[in-house]
Design a protein around this motif. Sequence first.
Motif: not given
Length: 131
Positions: A82-102
């Motif tokens: 989640h922190l990585y997604c936040y740092c990438c600017g994906w602030l509302r990613e939650h458990h979406g596709k980008r988070w799943q990929s990470v």
Amino acid sequence: IKAVMVVRMKPTISQVQGWFDEFNKSVFESALPDVKITFNNTRCQLGQFYWGNGRGIGIKISLYWDRTEDQYRNCLLHEMCHLYCYCCGWLREHHGKRWQSVSEYATRLTGLKITRCEDIAGWKVTPLSGV
């Protein structure tokens, strides 16, 4: 049949910080900023990445459930995704596709199984008191 000993533990902040530093280097190539790591005694969340509302950014880990070291490490790495997604600017990613990929990438590198939700059926409340 071999008996397997399951060792439960109560981590310290310094242990969790060490795991954070290890994962930051080995999984995220030291791209994550240092964050405040704290413990709580929450029953409904094993961990939480938080940001905003003047609180800064941080990770909370619950000590409510009796867990193994790998279960705590898994929880921390889940929140670090989640922190990585936040740092990438994906602030509302939650458990979406980008988070799943990470999280899938983190799973491949560490051997831990990072999932969206942990199945806590059969888990026991920690006998270790205090937070």
